[in-house]
Scaffold this motif. Structure first.
Motif, mmCIF file in Angstrom:
data_model
loop_
_atom_site.group_PDB
_atom_site.id
_atom_site.type_symbol
_atom_site.label_atom_id
_atom_site.label_comp_id
_atom_site.label_asym_id
_atom_site.label_seq_id
_atom_site.Cartn_x
_atom_site.Cartn_y
_atom_site.Cartn_z
ATOM 1 N N THR A 22 -0.934 9.612 11.745
ATOM 2 C CA THR A 22 -2.048 9.476 12.679
ATOM 3 C C THR A 22 -3.065 8.513 12.079
ATOM 4 O OG1 THR A 22 -1.793 11.736 13.512
ATOM 5 C CG2 THR A 22 -3.911 10.676 13.882
ATOM 6 N N ILE A 23 -3.476 7.521 12.858
ATOM 7 C CA ILE A 23 -4.522 6.594 12.432
ATOM 8 C C ILE A 23 -5.788 6.899 13.229
ATOM 9 C CG2 ILE A 23 -5.251 4.185 12.265
ATOM 10 C CD1 ILE A 23 -2.993 4.756 10.408
ATOM 11 N N THR A 38 -3.607 9.825 8.411
ATOM 12 C CA THR A 38 -3.206 11.174 8.040
ATOM 13 C C THR A 38 -1.687 11.229 8.051
ATOM 14 O OG1 THR A 38 -5.210 12.163 8.961
ATOM 15 C CG2 THR A 38 -3.331 13.623 8.610
ATOM 16 N N ASN A 39 -1.113 11.525 6.904
ATOM 17 C CA ASN A 39 0.330 11.568 6.720
ATOM 18 C C ASN A 39 0.734 13.010 6.461
ATOM 19 O OD1 ASN A 39 2.976 11.378 5.889
ATOM 20 N ND2 ASN A 39 2.601 9.923 4.236
ATOM 21 N N PRO A 44 4.914 8.458 0.903
ATOM 22 C CA PRO A 44 4.146 7.402 1.570
ATOM 23 C C PRO A 44 4.932 6.737 2.692
ATOM 24 C CG PRO A 44 4.973 6.615 -0.529
ATOM 25 C CD PRO A 44 5.303 8.073 -0.476
ATOM 26 N N TYR A 45 4.196 6.228 3.666
ATOM 27 C CA TYR A 45 4.764 5.445 4.757
ATOM 28 C C TYR A 45 4.082 4.083 4.780
ATOM 29 C CZ TYR A 45 7.462 9.103 7.121
ATOM 30 O OH TYR A 45 8.401 10.049 7.436
ATOM 31 N N THR A 46 4.860 3.048 5.053
ATOM 32 C CA THR A 46 4.304 1.723 5.276
ATOM 33 C C THR A 46 3.949 1.590 6.751
ATOM 34 O OG1 THR A 46 5.533 0.727 3.454
ATOM 35 C CG2 THR A 46 4.778 -0.755 5.195
ATOM 36 N N VAL A 47 2.717 1.177 7.019
ATOM 37 C CA VAL A 47 2.214 1.088 8.387
ATOM 38 C C VAL A 47 1.860 -0.363 8.696
ATOM 39 C CG1 VAL A 47 0.495 1.928 10.038
ATOM 40 C CG2 VAL A 47 1.256 3.408 8.161
ATOM 41 N N SER A 70 0.256 10.642 1.256
ATOM 42 C CA SER A 70 0.296 12.017 1.744
ATOM 43 C C SER A 70 -1.116 12.553 1.949
ATOM 44 C CB SER A 70 1.042 12.899 0.743
ATOM 45 O OG SER A 70 1.106 14.222 1.186
ATOM 46 N N GLY A 71 -1.340 13.261 3.049
ATOM 47 C CA GLY A 71 -2.667 13.767 3.374
ATOM 48 C C GLY A 71 -3.481 12.725 4.118
ATOM 49 N N ARG A 72 -4.800 12.763 3.934
ATOM 50 C CA ARG A 72 -5.706 11.827 4.629
ATOM 51 C C ARG A 72 -6.249 10.818 3.631
ATOM 52 N NH1 ARG A 72 -11.264 11.288 6.263
ATOM 53 N NH2 ARG A 72 -11.426 10.560 8.438
#
Length: 299
Positions: A22-23, A38-39, A44-47, A70-72
């Motif tokens: 969520t961005i 918020t992950n 980790p994710y690349t956005v 991870s997290g916010r």
């Protein structure tokens, strides 16, 4: 009135939700726009953020790439171009698992994921398009396959965290070259990449998502009886990268494996003996992990 206006802007532009990521957009006291991710996962994710409209802000950056931990976490700050004027932004985004910006400290060498002493035949896999007899051969790298004679355990080829497991497919097909629904276990590595280990016996997993594993740890049991190539295991390493336009994709590059007579990325069919050199097993370990490994080895 000002607070109501900001709330309306947030509702219009500030929050887009895509399952894991969520961005959210916020304004700081200087009038700059801050993007928070918020992950919901531990990895980790690349956005890739694609700004579709904006007012009075400086560019997000040439690549538009950020990483959601991870997290916010705050992933970007968009500076206001002119003081005293309002700012706004509208955007879309896509994401994939992995860390685009993480780098390896050294060239990675993998263990062949079979018990030490196993005689295996390694070879690069061919693209599925080549099975359809195209006019031109597709030479894109899609991973490596190791064939062996008897059912066995499948082991971790390097240190990582289990990031995905799919082990519920019970194959009843014969004469297979490829099956899109292959059982697999996926590992996330500190260099931001992921390794997918495929063709595993359904329900045989010995690990769970979120578990840290080390080279040689047992992941699952082998499979492949219904394939033309017989018993085998397939591996591919994937690193997030920016594709065309507003798309993300994985970069697949040849992996180098160690065996009794040296190292290779197996461009051609080659029969080898599996070995587990200590320097490869401990290469990605921290000092504390190495100490624990050495103590265990002496027991």
């Amino acid at each position: 009135m000002r607070h109501l206006l900001l709330l309306l802007i947030l509702l219009l532009f500030g929050q887009v939700t895509y399952s894991q990521i969520t961005i959210k957009t916020e304004w700081n006291s200087d009038g700059d726009i801050e993007l928070y991710a918020t992950n919901a996962e531990k990895l980790p994710y690349t956005v890739l953020i694609n700004v579709t409209a904006h007012n009075n802000i400086l560019p997000i950056g040439a690549s538009g790439l950020v990483v959601a931990r991870s997290g916010r976490s705050k992933v970007s700050t968009l500076k206001r171009r002119t003081e005293g004027q309002s700012t706004s932004i509208s955007y879309t985004y896509t994401f994939i698992k992995g860390d685009y910006f993480a780098k390896s400290r050294f060239e990675q060498v993998y263990l062949i994921p079979l018990p030490e002493g196993t005689i295996a035949t390694g070879v690069r896999m061919t693209h599925i398009e080549n099975r359809l007899q195209p006019k031109e051969e597709n030479t894109d790298y899609v991973g490596v396959s190791f064939r062996f004679d008897s059912p066995t355990e499948i082991l971790a080829p390097r240190k990582g965290v289990v990031s995905a497991i799919s082990m519920a497919q019970y194959g009843d097909k014969e004469n297979l070259d490829y099956d899109r629904s292959e059982n697999f276990i996926e590992l996330f590595h500190e260099d931001g990449s992921l390794t997918k280990i495929m063709v595993l016996r359904p329900g045989s997993q010995k690990v769970k998502v979120g578990q840290e594993v080390y080279p040689g740890d047992v992941l699952a049991e082998s499979a492949g009886e219904g394939y033309n190539s017989g018993l085998h295991v397939r591996l591919v390493n994937m690193k997030p990268m920016k594709g065309d336009g507003s798309k993300l994709k994985y970069l697949l590059e040849p992996m180098k494996f160690v065996f009794s007579e040296g190292q290779s990325d197996f461009p051609e069919l080659q029969k080898v003996e599996v070995v587990f050199p200590e320097e490869i097993i401990t290469a990605e370990m921290s000092k504390k992990e190495k100490k624990a490994y050495e103590a265990k080895s002496q027991d």
